[in-house]
Design a protein around this motif. Structure first.
Motif, short mmCIF file in Angstrom:
data_model
loop_
_atom_site.label_atom_id
_atom_site.label_comp_id
_atom_site.label_asym_id
_atom_site.label_seq_id
_atom_site.Cartn_x
_atom_site.Cartn_y
_atom_site.Cartn_z
N VAL A 443 70.07 -35.33 14.90
CA VAL A 443 70.78 -34.43 14.01
C VAL A 443 70.20 -33.03 14.17
CG1 VAL A 443 69.34 -35.18 12.08
CG2 VAL A 443 71.50 -34.05 11.60
N ASP A 444 71.08 -32.07 14.27
CA ASP A 444 70.65 -30.67 14.37
C ASP A 444 70.55 -30.09 12.97
OD1 ASP A 444 70.48 -30.82 17.10
OD2 ASP A 444 72.52 -30.09 17.44
N LEU A 445 69.34 -29.69 12.60
CA LEU A 445 69.05 -29.23 11.23
C LEU A 445 68.54 -27.79 11.26
CD1 LEU A 445 66.95 -32.33 10.07
CD2 LEU A 445 69.32 -31.86 9.44
N SER A 446 68.77 -27.10 10.17
CA SER A 446 68.12 -25.80 10.02
C SER A 446 66.63 -26.06 9.76
CB SER A 446 68.73 -25.03 8.86
OG SER A 446 68.35 -25.62 7.63
N GLY A 447 65.78 -25.06 9.99
CA GLY A 447 64.35 -25.21 9.74
C GLY A 447 64.10 -25.63 8.29
N LYS A 448 64.90 -25.09 7.38
CA LYS A 448 64.77 -25.42 5.96
C LYS A 448 65.07 -26.90 5.72
CE LYS A 448 65.62 -24.79 1.30
NZ LYS A 448 65.73 -26.22 0.99
N GLU A 449 66.19 -27.37 6.34
CA GLU A 449 66.56 -28.78 6.19
C GLU A 449 65.51 -29.70 6.82
OE1 GLU A 449 71.44 -28.73 6.27
OE2 GLU A 449 70.36 -28.36 8.15
N LEU A 450 64.98 -29.28 7.97
CA LEU A 450 63.94 -30.07 8.64
C LEU A 450 62.70 -30.17 7.75
CD1 LEU A 450 62.87 -31.66 11.06
CD2 LEU A 450 62.16 -29.49 12.08
N MET A 451 62.31 -29.06 7.13
CA MET A 451 61.14 -29.07 6.24
C MET A 451 61.37 -30.03 5.07
SD MET A 451 58.46 -27.50 7.20
CE MET A 451 57.55 -27.48 5.64
N ASP A 452 62.57 -29.98 4.49
CA ASP A 452 62.90 -30.90 3.39
C ASP A 452 62.76 -32.36 3.86
OD1 ASP A 452 63.43 -28.74 1.81
OD2 ASP A 452 65.63 -28.90 1.94
N TYR A 453 63.25 -32.62 5.08
CA TYR A 453 63.22 -33.99 5.58
C TYR A 453 61.78 -34.42 5.88
CZ TYR A 453 64.95 -38.26 7.68
OH TYR A 453 65.21 -39.58 7.94
N LEU A 454 60.99 -33.51 6.45
CA LEU A 454 59.57 -33.83 6.73
C LEU A 454 58.83 -34.11 5.42
CD1 LEU A 454 58.78 -31.19 9.52
CD2 LEU A 454 58.90 -33.69 9.81
N ASN A 455 59.17 -33.37 4.39
CA ASN A 455 58.56 -33.61 3.08
C ASN A 455 58.93 -34.99 2.54
OD1 ASN A 455 56.76 -31.76 1.58
ND2 ASN A 455 58.25 -30.22 2.26
N ALA A 456 60.20 -35.37 2.72
CA ALA A 456 60.64 -36.70 2.29
C ALA A 456 59.90 -37.77 3.08
CB ALA A 456 62.15 -36.84 2.47
N ALA A 457 59.73 -37.54 4.40
CA ALA A 457 59.05 -38.51 5.26
C ALA A 457 57.57 -38.61 4.90
CB ALA A 457 59.23 -38.12 6.72
N ALA A 458 56.97 -37.44 4.56
CA ALA A 458 55.53 -37.42 4.23
C ALA A 458 55.24 -38.21 2.96
CB ALA A 458 55.07 -35.97 4.07
N LYS A 459 56.23 -38.30 2.08
CA LYS A 459 56.06 -39.01 0.81
C LYS A 459 56.09 -40.53 0.97
CE LYS A 459 57.71 -35.73 -2.62
NZ LYS A 459 58.16 -34.68 -1.66
N MET A 460 56.61 -41.02 2.09
CA MET A 460 56.73 -42.47 2.27
C MET A 460 55.33 -43.08 2.32
SD MET A 460 59.90 -42.77 2.11
CE MET A 460 61.45 -41.92 2.39
#
Ligand SMILES: [Zn+2]
Length: 556
Positions: A443-460
């Motif tokens: 998926v092609d994401l904006s840097g902002k969207e990628l940061m949000d997703y990395l944050n979600a992944a970091a919480k797992m």
């Protein structure tokens, strides 16, 4: 060499068919002098179009006994004899992507699939993007196995069509043109080496350009396409699909589609019923006077469209999606889940089964063949891989990242089911690690969207199957939140676009991840995870040290 490849693809489509097409165009020329279009048909003609799409290597039934070519054969034969008894005629079409998805098929270049489809009496199919997963000579071989025409009007090489654009059929005096079209996304979905010099032009433009020629010869024009059904044309980053084409091109009676892998069953013209269940009533899409059908994927269904042609009009009398031994889960008397047939069971055709069995046996045996070698053990033990970065986690994430040409790879550790031992490795070893048949997505994401997703992944949390294994990104995580994230040494820029590789399970919201599969930048490549790993392994082997997690992800 170029010429030979071109030539062999045309020739493999069947020299007999090419000759027939030649004499037909001569006839069409004569007809064009006298009238516009073919001579009228006397009396009504009943025509039943049967269709499938996105078979993806499913020649054999799954472990629950669902689908498979042997049961499909029984079903198609029974519809054919029913239609014949009522004085009607049938045409059996496929919307493409026969290739890729099951190791037993992939290791044999889909020989059982194409030969099996010939046995079922397919009349024609569209070429799908996955028909280009292997080099062109493999496709030429597959066309010879199939025998029936594999069509595409919009694929060119050196300014010439590389494949037969359409095929003419006659049923009860009715002349039917079947045109093939392939998504122009193919160029970016396959290995560029396989399609060097090959051009995928806009399908709708090709269809419009061919229409006068088709209308001169045919009472009915059908497009077998591999372009995707996007509800109301909402296609996101995808190339134009069937809805967009139907709205632009006048004169198509029916589009037999594929690629998006949905049952195309509509609530109304603007809304698809995405909660469609096997056995339910299915109303196909209709845009600009063109019917659009698609039968989900894998031979789960055979679509049946019963038409009547009279007075120059083609009328859809009835449409059904017939499930092929699909099952649903119900509660048994003991309270346990139990799988039962969603509709009545279809017996497997004995002759088809006998034909396919040796291929299935050979496919199973191929899983024991060595596909590559690793110079060290890659750690996939459940207790370890769900708690900390491991070399196997980094390896899988980076294999996905590389294959998708992504900036970042993320792998949910719950999808890693075993370690990879040091030494020679077989396909079976790979399948033990990734047994689910998930598909590589990006998926092609904006840097902002990628940061949000990395944050979600970091919480797992550690210990859960959601625990993330990363590649391509350096992270400092403090108290479950991303403190810093860098890619190749540079901080993620909120305004830039980044590509994230992951599997479709996780993208669909599996393991509690944010859903990305409805993001406009989302692409499911259709490549099975284990096959992507096998391919990497056989090309490169594994140097375990290259995947040591090191300090790439630091948690404080
Ligand atoms: Zn496709």
């Amino acid at each position: 060499m170029k010429f030979i490849v071109n030539h062999s693809l045309y020739a493999a489509a069947s020299p007999r068919l090419a000759l027939r097409a030649g004499s037909l165009s001569a006839l069409a020329l004569l007809a064009a002098c006298a009238t516009q279009g073919p001579a009228p048909v006397s009396g009504p003609v009943k025509l039943t179009v049967l269709h499938t799409n996105d078979h993806h290597g499913r020649f054999w039934k799954n472990s629950d006994g669902e689908y498979g070519l042997a049961a499909r054969k029984t079903l198609i034969d029974s519809v054919r004899s029913e239609v014949k008894a009522a004085g009607g005629h049938t045409l059996l079409l496929d919307g493409g992507d026969v290739n890729t998805g099951v190791p037993e098929s992939d290791t044999q270049d889909a020989e059982p699939d194409f030969k099996g489809m010939k046995l079922l009496g397919y009349d024609a199919m569209a070429l799908g993007n996955h028909e280009f997963d292997k080099p062109l000579p493999v496709l030429a071989k597959q066309m010879a196995w199939a025998g029936f025409p594999m069509l595409s009007a919009n694929i060119y090489k050196d300014g010439q069509r590389l494949f037969k654009p359409y095929e003419m059929f006659e049923r009860g005096g009715l002349k039917i043109a079947v045109l093939g079209l392939t998504t122009d996304d193919t160029a970016k979905m396959v290995d560029p080496a396989n399609v060097a010099g090959v051009e995928f032009r806009k399908p709708a433009r090709e269809a419009a350009a061919l229409m006068p020629e088709l209308k001169k010869q045919a009472h009915v024009v059908i497009a077998a396409t591999h372009m995707g059904h996007y509800t109301n044309g909402a296609r996101g980053v995808n190339a134009e699909g069937d809805v967009e084409m139907a709205r632009q091109v006048k004169g198509l009676d029916l589009i037999v589609g594929g690629h998006s892998q949905n049952p195309v069953c509509m609530l109304d013209q603007l809304n698809r019923n995405d909660a469609y269940q096997p056995g339910g009533a299915c109303k196909p899409d209709q845009q600009n006077g063109t019917w659009i059908v698609q039968a989900h994927e894998w031979g789960k269904y055979v679509g049946r469209a019963d038409f009547e042609y009279a007075g120059g009009e083609l009328k859809l009398v009835k449409y059904t999606l017939i499930p092929v031994n699909l099952k649903k889960t119900v509660k048994a008397a003991d309270g346990k889940d139990q799988k039962v047939f969603a509709t009545s069971e279809i017996a497997e055709d004995a002759a088809t089964l006998a034909f396919l069995q040796p291929f299935q046996d050979k496919g199973r045996a191929a899983l024991d063949v060595v596909v590559g070698e690793s110079d060290g053990k890659l750690e996939g033990d459940r207790a370890v891989v769900r708690a900390q970065p491991t070399n196997l986690g980094v390896f899988i994430a980076s294999v996905m990242q590389q294959r998708a040409k992504a900036d970042v790879g993320i792998m949910n550790s719950g999808g890693i089911r075993d370690s990879l031992p040091a030494g020679k490795l077989t396909y079976k070893d790979v399948l033990k690690v990734q047994p689910f048949g998930n598909m590589l997505a990006y998926v092609d994401l904006s840097g902002k969207e990628l940061m949000d997703y990395l944050n979600a992944a970091a919480k797992m949390s550690a210990g859960s199957g959601a625990f993330a294994q990363f590649s391509g990104v350096q992270l400092v995580i403090e108290a479950g939140a991303v403190k810093t994230a860098t890619i190749k040494g540079a901080a993620i820029d909120p305004g830039k676009t980044y590509r994230l590789a992951l599997n479709n399970f996780q993208a669909n919201g599996g393991d509690g991840y944010p859903k990305l599969s409805n993001h406009p930048g989302y692409v499911n490549t259709g490549f099975v995870d284990a096959d992507v790993m096998r391919e990497y392994l056989s090309k490169n082997g594994i140097k375990a040290a290259n995947f040591a997690p090191g300090e790439a992800v630091v948690r404080r």
